[in-house]
Design an enzyme around this catalytic site. Structure first.
Site, mmCIF file in Angstrom:
data_model
loop_
_atom_site.group_PDB
_atom_site.id
_atom_site.type_symbol
_atom_site.label_atom_id
_atom_site.label_comp_id
_atom_site.label_asym_id
_atom_site.label_seq_id
_atom_site.Cartn_x
_atom_site.Cartn_y
_atom_site.Cartn_z
ATOM 1 N N ASN A 8 -16.480 4.516 12.748
ATOM 2 C CA ASN A 8 -17.399 3.229 12.946
ATOM 3 C C ASN A 8 -17.771 3.481 14.534
ATOM 4 O O ASN A 8 -16.754 3.380 15.539
ATOM 5 C CB ASN A 8 -16.432 2.208 12.963
ATOM 6 N N HIS A 93 -16.497 -6.982 9.895
ATOM 7 C CA HIS A 93 -15.817 -6.253 10.913
ATOM 8 C C HIS A 93 -15.369 -7.243 12.082
ATOM 9 O O HIS A 93 -16.324 -8.302 12.250
ATOM 10 C CB HIS A 93 -16.639 -5.107 11.944
ATOM 11 N N GLU A 165 -7.696 -4.406 9.937
ATOM 12 C CA GLU A 165 -7.954 -4.217 11.347
ATOM 13 C C GLU A 165 -7.418 -5.434 12.238
ATOM 14 O O GLU A 165 -8.142 -6.344 12.485
ATOM 15 C CB GLU A 165 -9.149 -3.972 11.693
ATOM 16 N N GLY A 232 -12.483 3.901 15.647
ATOM 17 C CA GLY A 232 -13.576 3.492 16.403
ATOM 18 C C GLY A 232 -13.769 4.652 17.532
ATOM 19 O O GLY A 232 -14.273 5.614 17.512
ATOM 20 N N GLY A 233 -13.243 4.217 18.711
ATOM 21 C CA GLY A 233 -13.593 5.042 19.960
ATOM 22 C C GLY A 233 -13.039 6.587 19.803
ATOM 23 O O GLY A 233 -13.980 7.364 20.025
HETATM 24 P P1 13P Z 1 -10.909 1.593 17.888
HETATM 25 O O1 13P Z 1 -10.446 2.897 16.901
HETATM 26 O O2 13P Z 1 -11.649 2.083 18.966
HETATM 27 O O3 13P Z 1 -9.565 0.838 18.178
HETATM 28 O O4 13P Z 1 -11.620 0.496 16.859
HETATM 29 C C1 13P Z 1 -11.144 0.239 15.673
HETATM 30 C C2 13P Z 1 -12.470 -0.542 14.782
HETATM 31 O O5 13P Z 1 -12.886 -1.348 15.192
HETATM 32 C C3 13P Z 1 -12.908 0.438 13.788
HETATM 33 O O6 13P Z 1 -13.833 -0.253 13.024
#
Ligand code: 13P
Length: 249
Positions: A8, A93, A165, A232-233
């Site tokens: 993402n 999300h 999440e 995410g990151g």
């Molecule tokens: P991170 O991997 O940056 O914690 O983000 C998770 C996320 O929200 C993916 O949808």
């Protein structure tokens, strides 16, 4: 075990930067046993179609409108992204639930629209720290599923992946234990059994997101009760993301 690894991008990178990313990923992902899906911003989907079509990597969007078309300035519909070859869409999300005030009714309509247009849905659920501290996390997520999946038929669940999440772990992964994830996965399965059937609860795909990095991915993805991860990151660095996406679990 084959896992689903979903990236993402959130609101990061430009289409040009994504082009370079996608070219590298398409090459590096060759031979991976996992299902790899990237969800960049909408503006990058033309690039995804150009670079990723015919590769091992599938792609999707991070949101869609609940409506099929109409006077909805600034919105993007399911058939628009489908036309660009998107296979997936992330719905619900926590950033959309909190920052854009999306409620379960809207999320439910978005899921129906996505499924009606042949998209696979990554449905995000998860509790805040406040809810967890009040020992309401399992009840809260079960209620989210109850509302979000209203009117979705059992056979349609094949196109739905649940992403757990925990909001408090996004961006950090702080203090999440395998036990926490396992308890939530069990609660999700129980809810699916309650809403549908034992068979549906055994079949449902559940992935985890929230602070998955190069440091902890092996631990998370080797949990046999998880079908994959939503990242995410860490997905923003193509080399880091490929390490995670290519591993055999
Ligand atoms: P991170 O991997 O940056 O914690 O983000 C998770 C996320 O929200 C993916 O949808």
């Amino acid at each position: 075990m084959k896992k689903l690894i979903v990236a993402n991008f959130k609101m990061n990178t430009t289409p040009s930067e994504f082009k370079a990313y996608a070219m590298t990923l398409a090459t590096k992902a060759k031979g991976s046993k996992n299902n790899i899906v990237v969800c960049p911003p909408y503006t990058h989907l033309c690039v995804a179609k150009e670079i990723l079509s015919g590769s091992k990597v599938e792609y999707g969007a991070q949101n869609i409108s609940d409506e099929e078309n109409g006077a909805l300035t600034g919105e993007i519909s399911a058939n628009m992204i489908k036309d660009l070859g998107a296979e997936y869409v992330i719905i619900g999300h926590s950033e959309r639930r909190t920052k854009f005030k999306e409620n379960d009714k809207l999320i439910n309509r978005k899921i129906k629209t996505a499924l009606a247009n042949g998209l696979k849905v990554v449905l995000c659920v998860g509790e805040s720290m406040q809810t967890r501290a009040a020992k309401q996390a399992l009840t809260f997520v079960r209620k989210q599923l109850d509302d979000d999946l209203k009117g979705i038929y059992e056979n349609e669940l094949e196109s739905v992946v649940i992403a757990y999440e925990p909001i408090w772990a996004i961006g950090s992964g702080k203090n999440v234990t395998s036990k926490d994830i396992q308890k939530m996965v069990e609660a999700i399965k129980k809810e699916i059994e309650y809403l549908y059937s034992d068979k549906a609860s055994k079949k449902i795909s559940i992935i985890y997101g929230g602070g998955v990095t190069l440091i902890n991915y092996k631990k998370v993805l080797s949990l046999e009760f998880l079908n994959g991860a939503l990242i995410g990151g860490t997905c923003l660095d193509v080399d880091d993301f490929t390490v995670i996406a290519k591993e055999n679990y």
